[in-house]
Design an enzyme around this catalytic site. Sequence first.
Site, PDB file in Angstrom:
ATOM      1  N   ARG A 177     -23.829 -10.932  18.306  1.00  0.00           N
ATOM      2  CA  ARG A 177     -24.032 -11.600  17.013  1.00  0.00           C
ATOM      3  C   ARG A 177     -22.898 -12.577  16.706  1.00  0.00           C
ATOM      4  O   ARG A 177     -23.153 -13.656  16.160  1.00  0.00           O
ATOM      5  CB  ARG A 177     -24.203 -10.552  15.912  1.00  0.00           C
ATOM      6  CG  ARG A 177     -25.624  -9.958  15.930  1.00  0.00           C
ATOM      7  CD  ARG A 177     -25.740  -8.734  15.069  1.00  0.00           C
ATOM      8  NE  ARG A 177     -27.147  -8.365  14.832  1.00  0.00           N
ATOM      9  CZ  ARG A 177     -27.502  -7.184  14.326  1.00  0.00           C
ATOM     10  NH1 ARG A 177     -26.590  -6.280  14.016  1.00  0.00           N
ATOM     11  NH2 ARG A 177     -28.791  -6.918  14.129  1.00  0.00           N
ATOM     12  N   TYR A 193     -40.770  -3.166  10.549  1.00  0.00           N
ATOM     13  CA  TYR A 193     -39.702  -3.110   9.544  1.00  0.00           C
ATOM     14  C   TYR A 193     -40.145  -2.384   8.275  1.00  0.00           C
ATOM     15  O   TYR A 193     -39.543  -2.590   7.213  1.00  0.00           O
ATOM     16  CB  TYR A 193     -39.219  -4.523   9.222  1.00  0.00           C
ATOM     17  CG  TYR A 193     -38.230  -5.081  10.236  1.00  0.00           C
ATOM     18  CD1 TYR A 193     -36.991  -4.459  10.441  1.00  0.00           C
ATOM     19  CD2 TYR A 193     -38.510  -6.221  10.971  1.00  0.00           C
ATOM     20  CE1 TYR A 193     -36.075  -4.954  11.355  1.00  0.00           C
ATOM     21  CE2 TYR A 193     -37.591  -6.734  11.897  1.00  0.00           C
ATOM     22  CZ  TYR A 193     -36.379  -6.085  12.074  1.00  0.00           C
ATOM     23  OH  TYR A 193     -35.458  -6.576  12.980  1.00  0.00           O
ATOM     24  N   ARG A 252     -25.538  -1.026  20.180  1.00  0.00           N
ATOM     25  CA  ARG A 252     -25.064  -1.421  18.845  1.00  0.00           C
ATOM     26  C   ARG A 252     -23.681  -2.068  18.937  1.00  0.00           C
ATOM     27  O   ARG A 252     -23.385  -3.011  18.205  1.00  0.00           O
ATOM     28  CB  ARG A 252     -25.001  -0.200  17.913  1.00  0.00           C
ATOM     29  CG  ARG A 252     -26.331   0.489  17.664  1.00  0.00           C
ATOM     30  CD  ARG A 252     -27.231  -0.206  16.697  1.00  0.00           C
ATOM     31  NE  ARG A 252     -26.635  -0.487  15.420  1.00  0.00           N
ATOM     32  CZ  ARG A 252     -27.305  -1.022  14.391  1.00  0.00           C
ATOM     33  NH1 ARG A 252     -28.600  -1.313  14.519  1.00  0.00           N
ATOM     34  NH2 ARG A 252     -26.709  -1.284  13.267  1.00  0.00           N
ATOM     35  N   THR A 288     -24.164  -6.318  11.529  1.00  0.00           N
ATOM     36  CA  THR A 288     -25.394  -6.986  11.061  1.00  0.00           C
ATOM     37  C   THR A 288     -25.108  -8.425  10.617  1.00  0.00           C
ATOM     38  O   THR A 288     -25.865  -9.337  10.934  1.00  0.00           O
ATOM     39  CB  THR A 288     -25.992  -6.184   9.875  1.00  0.00           C
ATOM     40  OG1 THR A 288     -26.121  -4.821  10.270  1.00  0.00           O
ATOM     41  CG2 THR A 288     -27.345  -6.734   9.471  1.00  0.00           C
ATOM     42  N   PHE A 313     -34.945  -8.631   1.005  1.00  0.00           N
ATOM     43  CA  PHE A 313     -35.029  -9.580   2.122  1.00  0.00           C
ATOM     44  C   PHE A 313     -36.258  -9.359   3.005  1.00  0.00           C
ATOM     45  O   PHE A 313     -36.446 -10.074   3.990  1.00  0.00           O
ATOM     46  CB  PHE A 313     -33.753  -9.511   2.975  1.00  0.00           C
ATOM     47  CG  PHE A 313     -33.429  -8.131   3.525  1.00  0.00           C
ATOM     48  CD1 PHE A 313     -34.079  -7.628   4.641  1.00  0.00           C
ATOM     49  CD2 PHE A 313     -32.477  -7.335   2.900  1.00  0.00           C
ATOM     50  CE1 PHE A 313     -33.781  -6.366   5.147  1.00  0.00           C
ATOM     51  CE2 PHE A 313     -32.167  -6.068   3.398  1.00  0.00           C
ATOM     52  CZ  PHE A 313     -32.829  -5.583   4.524  1.00  0.00           C
ATOM     53  N   ASN A 370     -30.012 -13.047  12.944  1.00  0.00           N
ATOM     54  CA  ASN A 370     -28.840 -12.453  13.607  1.00  0.00           C
ATOM     55  C   ASN A 370     -29.090 -12.018  15.061  1.00  0.00           C
ATOM     56  O   ASN A 370     -28.506 -11.062  15.532  1.00  0.00           O
ATOM     57  CB  ASN A 370     -28.261 -11.330  12.751  1.00  0.00           C
ATOM     58  CG  ASN A 370     -29.250 -10.203  12.529  1.00  0.00           C
ATOM     59  OD1 ASN A 370     -30.356 -10.251  13.041  1.00  0.00           O
ATOM     60  ND2 ASN A 370     -28.842  -9.187  11.796  1.00  0.00           N
ATOM     61  N   LYS A 399     -34.295 -11.731  18.994  1.00  0.00           N
ATOM     62  CA  LYS A 399     -35.052 -12.308  17.882  1.00  0.00           C
ATOM     63  C   LYS A 399     -35.325 -13.797  18.113  1.00  0.00           C
ATOM     64  O   LYS A 399     -34.717 -14.425  18.998  1.00  0.00           O
ATOM     65  CB  LYS A 399     -34.275 -12.076  16.582  1.00  0.00           C
ATOM     66  CG  LYS A 399     -34.122 -10.590  16.219  1.00  0.00           C
ATOM     67  CD  LYS A 399     -33.409 -10.414  14.871  1.00  0.00           C
ATOM     68  CE  LYS A 399     -33.262  -8.953  14.490  1.00  0.00           C
ATOM     69  NZ  LYS A 399     -32.653  -8.774  13.143  1.00  0.00           N
ATOM     70  N   GLU A 448     -39.365   3.449  17.877  1.00  0.00           N
ATOM     71  CA  GLU A 448     -39.433   2.004  18.097  1.00  0.00           C
ATOM     72  C   GLU A 448     -39.900   1.672  19.518  1.00  0.00           C
ATOM     73  O   GLU A 448     -40.645   0.710  19.711  1.00  0.00           O
ATOM     74  CB  GLU A 448     -38.074   1.368  17.811  1.00  0.00           C
ATOM     75  CG  GLU A 448     -37.737   1.412  16.323  1.00  0.00           C
ATOM     76  CD  GLU A 448     -36.376   0.818  15.977  1.00  0.00           C
ATOM     77  OE1 GLU A 448     -36.066   0.753  14.777  1.00  0.00           O
ATOM     78  OE2 GLU A 448     -35.621   0.413  16.886  1.00  0.00           O
ATOM     79  N   HIS A 467     -32.013  -7.107  17.550  1.00  0.00           N
ATOM     80  CA  HIS A 467     -32.241  -5.815  16.887  1.00  0.00           C
ATOM     81  C   HIS A 467     -31.879  -4.720  17.886  1.00  0.00           C
ATOM     82  O   HIS A 467     -32.107  -4.877  19.082  1.00  0.00           O
ATOM     83  CB  HIS A 467     -33.718  -5.657  16.499  1.00  0.00           C
ATOM     84  CG  HIS A 467     -34.057  -4.238  16.119  1.00  0.00           C
ATOM     85  ND1 HIS A 467     -33.838  -3.759  14.849  1.00  0.00           N
ATOM     86  CD2 HIS A 467     -34.518  -3.191  16.853  1.00  0.00           C
ATOM     87  CE1 HIS A 467     -34.160  -2.464  14.825  1.00  0.00           C
ATOM     88  NE2 HIS A 467     -34.587  -2.103  16.027  1.00  0.00           N
TER      89      HIS A 467
HETATM   90  N1  UDP Z   1     -31.286  -8.333   6.869  1.00  0.00           N
HETATM   91  C1  UDP Z   1     -31.335  -9.473   6.134  1.00  0.00           C
HETATM   92  N2  UDP Z   1     -30.568  -9.556   4.986  1.00  0.00           N
HETATM   93  C2  UDP Z   1     -29.744  -8.543   4.606  1.00  0.00           C
HETATM   94  C3  UDP Z   1     -29.700  -7.364   5.378  1.00  0.00           C
HETATM   95  C4  UDP Z   1     -30.481  -7.297   6.514  1.00  0.00           C
HETATM   96  O1  UDP Z   1     -32.060 -10.404   6.455  1.00  0.00           O
HETATM   97  O2  UDP Z   1     -29.065  -8.676   3.576  1.00  0.00           O
HETATM   98  C5  UDP Z   1     -32.115  -8.244   8.085  1.00  0.00           C
HETATM   99  C6  UDP Z   1     -31.299  -8.534   9.328  1.00  0.00           C
HETATM  100  O3  UDP Z   1     -32.107  -9.299  10.212  1.00  0.00           O
HETATM  101  C7  UDP Z   1     -31.069  -7.144   9.902  1.00  0.00           C
HETATM  102  C8  UDP Z   1     -32.372  -6.439   9.511  1.00  0.00           C
HETATM  103  O4  UDP Z   1     -32.672  -6.949   8.218  1.00  0.00           O
HETATM  104  O5  UDP Z   1     -30.839  -7.188  11.282  1.00  0.00           O
HETATM  105  C9  UDP Z   1     -32.287  -4.930   9.447  1.00  0.00           C
HETATM  106  O6  UDP Z   1     -31.211  -4.557   8.640  1.00  0.00           O
HETATM  107  P1  UDP Z   1     -30.251  -3.359   9.057  1.00  0.00           P
HETATM  108  O7  UDP Z   1     -29.378  -3.072   7.889  1.00  0.00           O
HETATM  109  O8  UDP Z   1     -31.072  -2.229   9.610  1.00  0.00           O
HETATM  110  O9  UDP Z   1     -29.306  -4.018  10.184  1.00  0.00           O
HETATM  111  P2  UDP Z   1     -29.240  -3.876  11.774  1.00  0.00           P
HETATM  112  O10 UDP Z   1     -29.587  -2.450  12.120  1.00  0.00           O
HETATM  113  O11 UDP Z   1     -30.220  -4.860  12.348  1.00  0.00           O
HETATM  114  O12 UDP Z   1     -27.823  -4.243  12.123  1.00  0.00           O
END
Ligand code: UDP
Length: 143
Positions: A104, A51, A87, A93, A59, A114, A11, A128, A117
Site C-alpha cells: 500500500r 463487503y 497483512r 489500510t 464508505f 488502497n 484491487k 472469503e 485486500h
Molecule cells: N475503506 C474506505 N474508507 C475508510 C475505511 C475503509 O474506503 O474510511 C475501504 C478500504 O478499501 C478498505 C476496505 O474499506 O481496504 C475495508 O476496510 P477494513 O477496515 O477492513 O481495511 P483492510 O482490512 O482492507 O485493511
Amino acid sequence: MAVEQTLSIIKPDAVAKNVIGEIYSRFEKAGLTIVAARMMQLSREQAEGFYAVHKERPFFNDLVSFMISGPVMVQALEGEDAIAKNRELMGATNPKEAAPGTIRADFAVSIDENAVHGSDGADTAKQEIAYFFKPEEVCKRIR
Ligand code: UDP
C-alpha cells in the site's frame, strides 16, 4: 506457526497500474504460494456480498463502486502464517500510514483506493476463499 490459506484481492487501482506481477513477486519472495487465482470483473452484487460486513459504514457505496470500476485479480495464498504475513506485506489500510516498502505504501494513493485486500483472520479467510473459489479450484501445493 501453522500453514494457512488466505484470500487476497489486487484491487482495480493496482490492476490498472499494471503491477500484478510486482505484487505476486512480493507474495512469492515472502514464502506465500498462489494456490488459486482468477481475474474477474465483479458485479455489483458480488462486491456488495463480499463487503457485506461493511454495509452500514459510510464508505460502503463508494467502496462497492470502486471495486466494480475495473477488473480485479483474486487469489488464495498458502504458507506459514499466511494471514498475518499477507497483512504485513499489504501495510496499513490508509497508505499514508503504511510502513515503507509495503504494497500500500508503494502502490496505493488513498484509503479508498488502497491496492489490495487481505483476509483479517482465520474465519474470514475460509469464508472469503469459499466466496470466490470452489474447493476443487484451490490447488494442492507440492512441498
Ligand atoms: N475503506 C474506505 N474508507 C475508510 C475505511 C475503509 O474506503 O474510511 C475501504 C478500504 O478499501 C478498505 C476496505 O474499506 O481496504 C475495508 O476496510 P477494513 O477496515 O477492513 O481495511 P483492510 O482490512 O482492507 O485493511
